[in-house]
Motif scaffolding. Structure first.
Motif, PDB file in Angstrom:
ATOM      1  N   LEU A 121       0.837  -1.202   0.000  1.00  0.00           N
ATOM      2  CA  LEU A 121       0.000   0.000   0.000  1.00  0.00           C
ATOM      3  C   LEU A 121       0.873   1.253   0.000  1.00  0.00           C
ATOM      4  O   LEU A 121       0.646   2.183  -0.787  1.00  0.00           O
ATOM      5  N   LEU A 122       1.878   1.303   0.890  1.00  0.00           N
ATOM      6  CA  LEU A 122       2.750   2.470   0.954  1.00  0.00           C
ATOM      7  C   LEU A 122       3.491   2.674  -0.365  1.00  0.00           C
ATOM      8  O   LEU A 122       3.631   3.810  -0.846  1.00  0.00           O
ATOM      9  N   GLY A 123       3.965   1.585  -0.965  1.00  0.00           N
ATOM     10  CA  GLY A 123       4.645   1.704  -2.240  1.00  0.00           C
ATOM     11  C   GLY A 123       3.740   2.237  -3.325  1.00  0.00           C
ATOM     12  O   GLY A 123       4.162   3.035  -4.178  1.00  0.00           O
ATOM     13  N   THR A 124       2.488   1.817  -3.317  1.00  0.00           N
ATOM     14  CA  THR A 124       1.535   2.301  -4.317  1.00  0.00           C
ATOM     15  C   THR A 124       1.236   3.776  -4.118  1.00  0.00           C
ATOM     16  O   THR A 124       1.125   4.537  -5.087  1.00  0.00           O
ATOM     17  N   LEU A 125       1.106   4.207  -2.875  1.00  0.00           N
ATOM     18  CA  LEU A 125       0.897   5.631  -2.617  1.00  0.00           C
ATOM     19  C   LEU A 125       2.088   6.450  -3.110  1.00  0.00           C
ATOM     20  O   LEU A 125       1.924   7.501  -3.750  1.00  0.00           O
ATOM     21  N   ARG A 126       3.292   5.976  -2.839  1.00  0.00           N
ATOM     22  CA  ARG A 126       4.479   6.716  -3.291  1.00  0.00           C
ATOM     23  C   ARG A 126       4.530   6.776  -4.809  1.00  0.00           C
ATOM     24  O   ARG A 126       4.865   7.819  -5.388  1.00  0.00           O
ATOM     25  N   ARG A 127       4.252   5.668  -5.446  1.00  0.00           N
ATOM     26  CA  ARG A 127       4.305   5.634  -6.912  1.00  0.00           C
ATOM     27  C   ARG A 127       3.317   6.615  -7.530  1.00  0.00           C
ATOM     28  O   ARG A 127       3.562   7.180  -8.600  1.00  0.00           O
ATOM     29  N   ASN A 128       2.203   6.830  -6.853  1.00  0.00           N
ATOM     30  CA  ASN A 128       1.190   7.759  -7.346  1.00  0.00           C
ATOM     31  C   ASN A 128       1.366   9.170  -6.787  1.00  0.00           C
ATOM     32  O   ASN A 128       0.534  10.040  -7.043  1.00  0.00           O
ATOM     33  N   GLY A 129       2.436   9.386  -6.017  1.00  0.00           N
ATOM     34  CA  GLY A 129       2.701  10.725  -5.501  1.00  0.00           C
ATOM     35  C   GLY A 129       1.725  11.191  -4.452  1.00  0.00           C
ATOM     36  O   GLY A 129       1.449  12.389  -4.340  1.00  0.00           O
ATOM     37  N   LYS A 130       1.201  10.254  -3.657  1.00  0.00           N
ATOM     38  CA  LYS A 130       0.194  10.606  -2.653  1.00  0.00           C
ATOM     39  C   LYS A 130       0.779  10.492  -1.250  1.00  0.00           C
ATOM     40  O   LYS A 130       1.197   9.401  -0.835  1.00  0.00           O
ATOM     41  N   PRO A 131       0.831  11.588  -0.490  1.00  0.00           N
ATOM     42  CA  PRO A 131       1.368  11.526   0.875  1.00  0.00           C
ATOM     43  C   PRO A 131       0.433  10.765   1.813  1.00  0.00           C
ATOM     44  O   PRO A 131      -0.788  10.790   1.649  1.00  0.00           O
ATOM     45  N   HIS A 150       0.265  -6.436  15.808  1.00  0.00           N
ATOM     46  CA  HIS A 150       0.072  -4.990  15.711  1.00  0.00           C
ATOM     47  C   HIS A 150       1.419  -4.268  15.676  1.00  0.00           C
ATOM     48  O   HIS A 150       1.588  -3.277  14.945  1.00  0.00           O
ATOM     49  N   ARG A 151       2.376  -4.747  16.451  1.00  0.00           N
ATOM     50  CA  ARG A 151       3.711  -4.131  16.423  1.00  0.00           C
ATOM     51  C   ARG A 151       4.314  -4.214  15.026  1.00  0.00           C
ATOM     52  O   ARG A 151       4.941  -3.260  14.552  1.00  0.00           O
ATOM     53  N   ALA A 152       4.145  -5.365  14.370  1.00  0.00           N
ATOM     54  CA  ALA A 152       4.682  -5.522  13.019  1.00  0.00           C
ATOM     55  C   ALA A 152       4.006  -4.567  12.043  1.00  0.00           C
ATOM     56  O   ALA A 152       4.654  -4.018  11.136  1.00  0.00           O
ATOM     57  N   GLN A 153       2.707  -4.343  12.222  1.00  0.00           N
ATOM     58  CA  GLN A 153       2.002  -3.384  11.369  1.00  0.00           C
ATOM     59  C   GLN A 153       2.513  -1.965  11.617  1.00  0.00           C
ATOM     60  O   GLN A 153       2.752  -1.195  10.669  1.00  0.00           O
ATOM     61  N   LEU A 154       2.694  -1.614  12.897  1.00  0.00           N
ATOM     62  CA  LEU A 154       3.197  -0.287  13.218  1.00  0.00           C
ATOM     63  C   LEU A 154       4.616  -0.081  12.692  1.00  0.00           C
ATOM     64  O   LEU A 154       4.993   1.038  12.323  1.00  0.00           O
ATOM     65  N   ASP A 155       5.416  -1.145  12.679  1.00  0.00           N
ATOM     66  CA  ASP A 155       6.784  -1.037  12.172  1.00  0.00           C
ATOM     67  C   ASP A 155       6.819  -0.701  10.686  1.00  0.00           C
ATOM     68  O   ASP A 155       7.847  -0.251  10.178  1.00  0.00           O
ATOM     69  N   VAL A 156       5.717  -0.911  10.000  1.00  0.00           N
ATOM     70  CA  VAL A 156       5.602  -0.488   8.601  1.00  0.00           C
ATOM     71  C   VAL A 156       5.022   0.915   8.512  1.00  0.00           C
ATOM     72  O   VAL A 156       5.557   1.791   7.820  1.00  0.00           O
ATOM     73  N   LEU A 157       3.935   1.154   9.225  1.00  0.00           N
ATOM     74  CA  LEU A 157       3.179   2.399   9.061  1.00  0.00           C
ATOM     75  C   LEU A 157       3.880   3.612   9.662  1.00  0.00           C
ATOM     76  O   LEU A 157       3.915   4.688   9.051  1.00  0.00           O
ATOM     77  N   VAL A 158       4.413   3.464  10.876  1.00  0.00           N
ATOM     78  CA  VAL A 158       4.989   4.636  11.541  1.00  0.00           C
ATOM     79  C   VAL A 158       6.229   5.149  10.805  1.00  0.00           C
ATOM     80  O   VAL A 158       6.324   6.346  10.516  1.00  0.00           O
ATOM     81  N   PRO A 159       7.193   4.293  10.446  1.00  0.00           N
ATOM     82  CA  PRO A 159       8.335   4.820   9.671  1.00  0.00           C
ATOM     83  C   PRO A 159       7.942   5.267   8.266  1.00  0.00           C
ATOM     84  O   PRO A 159       8.583   6.160   7.699  1.00  0.00           O
ATOM     85  N   GLY A 160       6.893   4.673   7.691  1.00  0.00           N
ATOM     86  CA  GLY A 160       6.560   4.947   6.301  1.00  0.00           C
ATOM     87  C   GLY A 160       5.665   6.138   6.068  1.00  0.00           C
ATOM     88  O   GLY A 160       5.560   6.619   4.935  1.00  0.00           O
TER      89      GLY A 160
END
Length: 389
Positions: A121-131, A150-160
């Motif tokens: 999801l984060l990669g797709t947002l970046r590719r489309n230029g969406k913050p 949940h920790r594993a999910q946060l480890d993706v979302l918070v840094p990204g």
């Protein structure tokens, strides 16, 4: 809005990823700015949009921010307000709708997403230029017994995320300590609608202590708390203990099955130690009636972070006795007792209830200030979106 307010995130089957992409749009084609024709308007793909917390991020009269409606999930009844599982979390949806929004704002609803799906999801947002803006409501998911997922999910979302928001200074400090990221602290807006903020509290001569076990989510441990409350009740003349619970905890076929809980509550009710009410989920009006009829609402959580229930009680003038886990005391005024994953300190709970009974705190939100606060919260969100664009 379902009864558990900001912390009701029903799970769902993983959305997965689209095997094919139709109309893939890239940042090179669209850039990171707003689409033409959206002069002055900031369009937000909000996950979710139709939730009281998110709805109240805009002032009643509206502002420059417009949030896309929640797409109807596959299988959801036509005309329903169901937003879970959120369709917007599918990278295929982002690719196909990238020209309809300027900012992607995630709140909750990603319980069923794997870390790999969130990375896509984060990669797709970046590719489309969406913050991506991510509001960290939960550092510990109240629906997960095991913190690892949940920790594993946060480890993706918070840094990204491009920008982070959270509700309390304590949560922001934990985010900084764990991930080295700065989160903007913005309070929870009012939960009860403006007219309800003016509703007079009933006077019936009783002092009602309430504990709502709901469907006994993994972060709840109601029976030890109920036992302490029932034991302290004889010390409080005119006080009654009301315990509510959903019937699915007594259904072996239910995901929420909690064998023995209702049996003990029924026994205590027969003994006259409490008043038991077993019912399905309250709608909004019934929930406000319930909360304003309590003098004290005791939260039986052993882990958590923030609480929409606490905000609703603050709106209606009901004193909250909250556990020491999480950052409830930083949200709104409340009484605290010691309760976390290690267990319950009975003496601290008895003391908190005695204080509520003796002092009758008057911590009800001021309607004018609640309205002004909502306006400030809306302007702060608008400024964050504008800065990203």
């Amino acid at each position: 809005m379902a009864e558990p307010l900001a912390h009701h995130r029903p799970g769902g089957k993983p959305l997965g990823t689209a095997a094919t992409r139709r109309g893939v749009r890239t940042a090179e084609r669209h850039g990171s700015g707003r689409a033409s024709g959206s002069a002055g308007i900031i369009r937000v793909a909000s996950v979710p949009a139709n939730h009281v917390y998110v709805r109240h991020l805009s002032p009643p009269e509206g502002d420059r921010v417009t949030r896309l409606a929640d797409p109807r999930p596959c299988g959801a009844p036509s005309g329903s307000q169901q937003w879970w599982p959120p369709v917007m979390l599918d990278p295929g949806w982002v690719d196909e709708h990238a020209d309809t929004f300027d900012v992607f704002h995630l709140h909750f609803g990603f319980d069923a997403q794997t870390p790999e799906a969130l990375r896509e999801l984060l990669g797709t947002l970046r590719r489309n230029g969406k913050p991506l803006v991510y509001t960290v409501h939960d550092l510990a998911n109240p629906h997960h017994l095991d913190e690892g997922e949940h920790r594993a999910q946060l480890d993706v979302l918070v840094p990204g995320a491009d920008r982070l928001i959270t509700l309390t200074p304590g949560a922001a400090q934990e985010i900084a300590a764990r991930w080295g990221r700065t989160a903007t602290v913005l309070p929870h807006p009012h939960v009860v609608e403006p007219a309800g903020l003016l509703r007079p509290r009933p006077r019936n001569g009783r002092f009602t202590i309430g504990l709502h076990a709901k469907s006994i989510r993994p972060n709840m441990d109601p029976l030890p708390v109920v036992r302490v409350l029932a034991d302290v009740l004889p010390e409080l003349p005119g006080a009654v203990l009301r315990v509510d619970c959903h019937p699915d905890v007594d259904d072996p076929e239910s995901h929420w099955y909690a064998p023995g809980v209702l049996d003990e509550l029924r026994r205590m009710s027969r003994e006259g130690r409490l008043e038991l009410s077993v019912h399905d989920y309250f709608d909004d009006d019934a929930l406000w009636d319930y909360l304003i009829g309590l003098d004290v609402s005791v939260l039986p959580y052993r882990f958590g972070t923030h609480s929409g229930w606490l905000e609703a009680c603050h709106d209606l003038g009901t004193t909250v006795v909250a556990p020491s886990c999480g950052f409830y005391a930083q949200q709104r005024p409340c009484l605290i007792y010691e309760h976390d994953r290690q267990g319950l300190d009975a003496a601290s709970l008895r003391d908190a209830v005695r204080t509520a009974y003796a002092e009758r705190p008057a911590w009800r939100a001021d309607p004018v200030e609640r309205g002004a606060e909502r306006f400030r919260i809306a302007r702060a969100h608008e400024a964050i979106y504008e800065a990203l664009l």
